[in-house]
Every structure is written in C-alpha cells, then in structure tokens.
Design a protein around this motif. Structure first.
Motif, PDB file in Angstrom:
ATOM      1  N   ARG A  32       0.832  -1.201   0.000  1.00 22.61           N
ATOM      2  CA  ARG A  32       0.000   0.000   0.000  1.00 22.61           C
ATOM      3  C   ARG A  32       0.876   1.265   0.000  1.00 22.61           C
ATOM      4  O   ARG A  32       0.591   2.232  -0.701  1.00 22.61           O
ATOM      5  CB  ARG A  32      -0.921  -0.015   1.219  1.00 22.61           C
ATOM      6  CG  ARG A  32      -1.989   1.088   1.200  1.00 22.61           C
ATOM      7  CD  ARG A  32      -2.910   0.994   2.399  1.00 22.61           C
ATOM      8  NE  ARG A  32      -3.682  -0.246   2.391  1.00 22.61           N
ATOM      9  CZ  ARG A  32      -3.472  -1.262   3.226  1.00 22.61           C
ATOM     10  NH1 ARG A  32      -2.521  -1.184   4.148  1.00 22.61           N
ATOM     11  NH2 ARG A  32      -4.214  -2.347   3.155  1.00 22.61           N
ATOM     12  N   GLY A  33       1.952   1.221   0.762  1.00 24.02           N
ATOM     13  CA  GLY A  33       2.851   2.367   0.800  1.00 24.02           C
ATOM     14  C   GLY A  33       3.522   2.617  -0.538  1.00 24.02           C
ATOM     15  O   GLY A  33       3.635   3.772  -0.987  1.00 24.02           O
ATOM     16  N   PHE A  34       3.940   1.548  -1.208  1.00 27.45           N
ATOM     17  CA  PHE A  34       4.585   1.726  -2.512  1.00 27.45           C
ATOM     18  C   PHE A  34       3.568   2.096  -3.588  1.00 27.45           C
ATOM     19  O   PHE A  34       3.916   2.745  -4.584  1.00 27.45           O
ATOM     20  CB  PHE A  34       5.342   0.457  -2.901  1.00 27.45           C
ATOM     21  CG  PHE A  34       6.557   0.203  -2.038  1.00 27.45           C
ATOM     22  CD1 PHE A  34       7.472   1.216  -1.804  1.00 27.45           C
ATOM     23  CD2 PHE A  34       6.769  -1.030  -1.449  1.00 27.45           C
ATOM     24  CE1 PHE A  34       8.585   1.001  -1.002  1.00 27.45           C
ATOM     25  CE2 PHE A  34       7.871  -1.262  -0.658  1.00 27.45           C
ATOM     26  CZ  PHE A  34       8.784  -0.246  -0.429  1.00 27.45           C
ATOM     27  N   ASP A  35       2.324   1.716  -3.372  1.00 27.18           N
ATOM     28  CA  ASP A  35       1.285   2.139  -4.311  1.00 27.18           C
ATOM     29  C   ASP A  35       1.087   3.651  -4.234  1.00 27.18           C
ATOM     30  O   ASP A  35       0.846   4.317  -5.253  1.00 27.18           O
ATOM     31  CB  ASP A  35      -0.028   1.406  -3.997  1.00 27.18           C
ATOM     32  CG  ASP A  35      -1.087   1.626  -5.072  1.00 27.18           C
ATOM     33  OD1 ASP A  35      -0.711   1.726  -6.259  1.00 27.18           O
ATOM     34  OD2 ASP A  35      -2.274   1.717  -4.727  1.00 27.18           O
ATOM     35  N   VAL A  36       1.200   4.208  -3.035  1.00 26.14           N
ATOM     36  CA  VAL A  36       1.129   5.668  -2.886  1.00 26.14           C
ATOM     37  C   VAL A  36       2.293   6.323  -3.632  1.00 26.14           C
ATOM     38  O   VAL A  36       2.115   7.322  -4.343  1.00 26.14           O
ATOM     39  CB  VAL A  36       1.153   6.056  -1.394  1.00 26.14           C
ATOM     40  CG1 VAL A  36       1.292   7.570  -1.239  1.00 26.14           C
ATOM     41  CG2 VAL A  36      -0.117   5.570  -0.695  1.00 26.14           C
ATOM     42  N   GLU A  37       3.506   5.734  -3.477  1.00 26.58           N
ATOM     43  CA  GLU A  37       4.653   6.267  -4.199  1.00 26.58           C
ATOM     44  C   GLU A  37       4.434   6.179  -5.705  1.00 26.58           C
ATOM     45  O   GLU A  37       4.828   7.072  -6.463  1.00 26.58           O
ATOM     46  CB  GLU A  37       5.919   5.515  -3.798  1.00 26.58           C
ATOM     47  CG  GLU A  37       6.407   5.812  -2.393  1.00 26.58           C
ATOM     48  CD  GLU A  37       7.808   5.315  -2.160  1.00 26.58           C
ATOM     49  OE1 GLU A  37       8.634   5.366  -3.100  1.00 26.58           O
ATOM     50  OE2 GLU A  37       8.097   4.852  -1.038  1.00 26.58           O
ATOM     51  N   LYS A  38       3.825   5.097  -6.148  1.00 27.15           N
ATOM     52  CA  LYS A  38       3.529   4.935  -7.579  1.00 27.15           C
ATOM     53  C   LYS A  38       2.658   6.075  -8.078  1.00 27.15           C
ATOM     54  O   LYS A  38       2.911   6.651  -9.161  1.00 27.15           O
ATOM     55  CB  LYS A  38       2.831   3.588  -7.817  1.00 27.15           C
ATOM     56  CG  LYS A  38       2.339   3.382  -9.261  1.00 27.15           C
ATOM     57  CD  LYS A  38       1.627   2.063  -9.413  1.00 27.15           C
ATOM     58  CE  LYS A  38       0.264   2.049  -8.770  1.00 27.15           C
ATOM     59  NZ  LYS A  38      -0.735   2.873  -9.488  1.00 27.15           N
ATOM     60  N   GLU A  39       1.645   6.432  -7.317  1.00 25.97           N
ATOM     61  CA  GLU A  39       0.752   7.510  -7.741  1.00 25.97           C
ATOM     62  C   GLU A  39       1.467   8.860  -7.755  1.00 25.97           C
ATOM     63  O   GLU A  39       1.216   9.699  -8.626  1.00 25.97           O
ATOM     64  CB  GLU A  39      -0.468   7.565  -6.812  1.00 25.97           C
ATOM     65  CG  GLU A  39      -1.383   6.349  -6.935  1.00 25.97           C
ATOM     66  CD  GLU A  39      -1.829   6.122  -8.377  1.00 25.97           C
ATOM     67  OE1 GLU A  39      -2.236   7.100  -9.040  1.00 25.97           O
ATOM     68  OE2 GLU A  39      -1.738   4.967  -8.841  1.00 25.97           O
ATOM     69  N   LEU A  40       2.370   9.070  -6.807  1.00 29.49           N
ATOM     70  CA  LEU A  40       3.137  10.317  -6.800  1.00 29.49           C
ATOM     71  C   LEU A  40       4.030  10.416  -8.035  1.00 29.49           C
ATOM     72  O   LEU A  40       4.139  11.476  -8.669  1.00 29.49           O
ATOM     73  CB  LEU A  40       3.990  10.395  -5.533  1.00 29.49           C
ATOM     74  CG  LEU A  40       3.229  10.590  -4.214  1.00 29.49           C
ATOM     75  CD1 LEU A  40       4.191  10.506  -3.034  1.00 29.49           C
ATOM     76  CD2 LEU A  40       2.496  11.933  -4.205  1.00 29.49           C
TER      77      LEU A  40
END
Length: 531
Positions: A442-450
């Motif tokens: 979930r944390g890396f998915d946030v980074e993906k969106e950024l």
C-alpha cells in the motif's frame, strides 16, 4: 480338626499353582535399579535407561536417587532425540529451584536443547527468566552460550542496554562471539531517542569497526564460530548500509557486490545495490541490478520496491514511457497480491488458519509472499520446532518398553499441547507478517501515484516545449560498459537469462532529458572491478 483340613486344602491349592505363589521375585532395591539404569545408559540403551529412571524418579525412597533419576531421565530423553520431553524434564528440575542438586546441570541441558534444535525462542525465554547469580558456577563455555542467548532475547525485546551487557560478556574464544558482536554493532546504530548527530556518528564508526573485525575472523581446528559465514555476509551488508547512509555510494556498491551470488542475502544485496548505483549516478548499473533481480530465477522473491526504483531511474532519465511501464509492472504483480492478502486478513480467522497457509500443500498464498514469510529466521525456528514435535511423536510410538503405558500417554499429550501452542504462536506471527506485506504494498502504491503525477507534469512540459525526444535519443551514442579486465567478454542481452551472467548486467541507458549534456557524462557506466 475342620480348621486343620482347611489349612491342608489351602496348601494343596498353592502347590497346585506350580509354586508360583510361593516363588515371588525379590524386589530390587533403589540402588540396584539405578545401577541397571546407569549400565543401560552407558551401553547406549537409552530406552531401557529412561524406563528405569522414570520409575525411580516417581517412586525411589532415597531422595538422592530420586533427584539423580530426575536428571538422568532428561538425559535419556535427550539421547533418544526426544528434545521436547527432555526440555520439560529439565524445566521441572529448574522449577524446583537451585536447592535441587542437579539444578545447574538442568540449565545446561536447556542450553543443549537450544543448540541442537537451533532454537532460542522457547529455550532462550526460559533461560532469560531463570537467570541468576548461580549461573556463574556453570562451565565457562556454557555461560558464554547463555550470555549470547539472553542478549539475543533482550535485543528482540528492544531492551538494548541490558542486551549489550550480556552480548559484550561473550569473549573472542567463545563459539558465539561472531554473532554476539554482530548484534552489538546492530544495537549501536539502532535509532534511539534524543541521540545527537555526534553520538550517532560515533556509533556508526564503532559498528563499522565491529563489522570489519567479524570479517577477519577465521575458524580454526580448535574453535568453530557458530554461523560464521552467514554472520560475515550480514556484516558485509552492514558495511554497505553504513556507507549508503553516509552518502558514500561507491563504497556501498563495492560492499554490496561482495555478497556471494545466489546466497541467502543476494536478492537483498541486488536490490539495495540498485539504489546505491542510482545514487552514485550509475543509472545503467542500477537497472542492471534490477534486471538480475527480475530474472526468472528470482520469480519467488518479494521485492515490490524494486519496481518503484526502476520507474524512478527511468523518470530521472526522462524516459517516461519506460517509467510508466515499470509502474504498470508493479501494479500488475503486487496490487493483486495486496488484494489477496487483505482478503486473508478479513474476518474471524484463527491462528491455526494462518499456520496452515504456510504448509507445502497450501496454494493459497502467492509464492513470493510465502517465501517472504518462510524466509524470516523467527518463522524458520517456529516451523522447525513443530516439525521436530512430529518426529518425536513417531519416536515415542516406537518405544516398545513404553507401549500403552501411562508415561507414553503423558509424553504424547505433552507433544499435542506443545504443538497446539507452537501453531498458535506461528500462526499469529504469520498474520502479523501478512499485515506488514499489505502495508508495504500500500505504501509503494502511494509512491507509484506520486511518480505518476510527476510523470504527467513532466510529459506536459516536454510537449509544451516541442522538444523532439525521439530525434534526440537517435542522435545519442550507446555507451558500452567498461570491462573489468582482459579475461572478461561483453555479450549483448537477447532476452535469455543465463546463470553465469545474472548479477553482471549493465544497462546501456540513454537519457531523454532536454539538457542532457551534463547528465549523459554522469550516466556513463562505472567500472566494476569484481567478477
């Protein structure tokens, strides 16, 4: 007269029994039984020895024989490979207190069980709870093992000052010295409240000194350090991480590349080396590390952040389509995994359920997640102990002298109880690790969106500037990687992953940025001096 006849009839009846009622076997004394048990033990007939010692431990009239039988019963169980039974018996003696004449020898027995099973969760907790001044009377080699074990238990409990007191008491001529020193270094650089920058720098310097000392250790005919090869690889990783934290990226790369190919820590070294090479402006080297990590041979590796790093490298090189492809790769592989893991974490599921997910027959968990869980050293201990309990069940059922006896039933019952408890511990731990997996993705998915947001902005700027990136890329030369030596050859990657090539990839990367003169020179491959 009638009474006389009755006595004569009784005599005839007794004689008619073949004399059996009159020829009862003499009852053995406690000392005679003990001698028979000792003889059986010395002749490696541990089943007979256990049978006699168990009887004496319960029924001996002599207190001295009773105490010694309690201890040697545990020793017989240990020799039979019944380590759970031995541990229970040692613990029984320890609970009696240090007035029991075999108290310290039982403590030593617990240490031996932990050594044989490579287990320090149950045995370590027991020793930590019992530790007292009497332990100073133990043989020095046993006390050294205890100091390491208690230090490790306290370290896992985040009781760092107390842990250091025990770990630093382990001398260089102790078999546990290497791993005690390693934990000492790790504790030194662990983030602490109110630590100043100067104190942290000193701790890092000390950790570096310790890691380098560990790398110089060698086994000798008289001294074999426990897990020395593994501890030295971890120390190499420690040196790499210290260098990375200080911004010494070239040194970090050098240390990461010292991790042996296909060792237990190679995938972690490849990934972290990707970041080190990226920070060292060796973008082609970073992508080369990731290409190795994404080879089919690592298909079961759990590395979600590697795709974020790959996208970051392409983004910094203004290769936006490649960056998007990397982010899509992350989403395609890991978002379904997160959804699957979240479904497993919902509802009222027992610890037994999560334990069963780890079985070789279960296909519920994605392969990479199962490998991630089973790769944890604590999980390895938990699972190994459960497997050991099943081995002991088979041994107990094969002991003929205990067949259908009360003691056999007690031993099997203790196996069942221990297994139930261990399954609950293992299942609970697996559930927490699964929650970590979900949070990580979930944390890396946030980074993906950024990154996606930044990609959209960068593409818009490039379009508005009317920069012809395709023509720009066509006009750039491809920089061939530097060769480490004359014995090396350069082979172009053609889609096949060969074992002898994995880990040595260098991506020939062009930069698509508008003002790329300075960037291009920085992107030339760094020299790799190790094969």
């Amino acid at each position: 007269m009638r009474q006389l006849k009755l006595l004569m009839v009784l005599a005839v009846v007794l004689c008619g029994l073949g004399g059996s009622a009159l020829a009862a076997a003499p009852v053995e004394s406690d000392s005679t039984q003990r001698n028979r048990a000792v003889t059986a033990f010395n002749e490696n007939n541990f089943e007979m020895a256990a049978h006699i010692f168990a009887d004496l431990a319960d029924n001996a009239a002599s207190e001295e024989i009773k105490y010694s039988s309690e201890y040697y019963l545990a020793q017989a169980w240990f020799k039979l490979g019944l380590y759970n039974a031995a541990l229970r018996q040692y613990n029984y003696i320890i609970k009696a207190g240090n007035n029991h004449p075999f108290y310290l020898r039982a403590v030593e027995g617990v240490v031996n069980v932990g050594e044989v099973l490579h287990e320090d969760y149950i045995t370590g907790t027991l020793i930590d709870r019992e530790y007292n001044d009497e332990f100073a009377k133990l043989p020095i080699e046993v006390l050294n093992k205890i100091n390491y074990t208690v230090g490790a238990v306290l370290y896992r409990g985040n009781k760092f000052p107390d842990a250091l007191n025990f770990l630093q008491a382990v001398p260089i001529d102790a078999v546990d010295y290497a791993r005690a020193k390693y934990l000492t270094a790790i504790i030194g650089v662990f983030p602490k409240k109110d630590t100043t920058a100067e104190e942290m720098a000193n701790s890092e310097d000390e950790a570096k000194r310790i890691f380098e000392e560990i790398l110089k250790l060698k086994n000798t005919p008289n001294l074999t350090y426990v897990d020395l090869e593994r501890i030295q690889q971890l120390s190499t990783l420690g040196l790499a991480r210290l260098a990375y934290g200080k911004g010494e990226y070239a040194e970090a790369v050098k240390q990461y590349e010292r991790i042996p190919r296909f060792s237990a820590f190679w995938d972690a070294a490849l990934f972290e080396n990707g970041w080190a090479r990226f920070q060292n402006n060796d973008y082609g080297g970073a992508l080369g590390s990731l290409q190795a990590l994404h080879a089919p041979q690592f298909a079961g590796s759990f590395q979600p952040e590697s795709w974020i790093l790959k996208a970051t490298v392409f983004f910094r090189s203004c290769l936006y389509a490649d960056a998007k492809a990397a982010l899509d790769g992350f989403a395609k592989i890991y978002l379904p995994i997160q959804q699957q893991v979240d479904e497993l974490l919902t509802g009222e599921k027992t610890d037994d359920y999560y334990y069963e997910l780890l079985s070789s027959s279960s296909k519920t968990l994605p392969r990479s997640v199962k490998n991630y869980l089973l790769g944890n050293s604590r999980m390895v201990q938990f699972k190994s102990y459960i497997d050991q309990l099943e081995r002991e069940r088979r041994i107990i059922n094969g002991l003929q002298r205990f067949k259908d006896s009360k003691l056999q039933a007690e031993l099997l019952s203790s196996i069942d109880q221990a297994k139930i408890l261990q399954i609950r511990i293992t299942g609970s731990f697996a559930k927490r690790r699964l929650a970590d997996v979900s949070a990580m993705i979930r944390g890396f998915d946030v980074e993906k969106e950024l990154i996606n947001f930044e990609l959209t902005s960068a593409e818009t700027n490039m379009l508005s500037s009317k920069f012809d990136q395709a023509a720009h890329l066509d006009g750039l030369p491809i920089y061939r990687p530097a060769m480490p030596g004359t014995a090396w050859q350069y082979w172009q990657f053609e889609g096949e992953f060969w074992l002898d090539e994995i880990g040595y990839y260098q991506y020939t990367l062009k930069t698509g940025c508008m003002n790329s003169g300075a960037e291009q020179s920085a992107l030339e491959p760094q020299e790799n001096t190790e094969p």
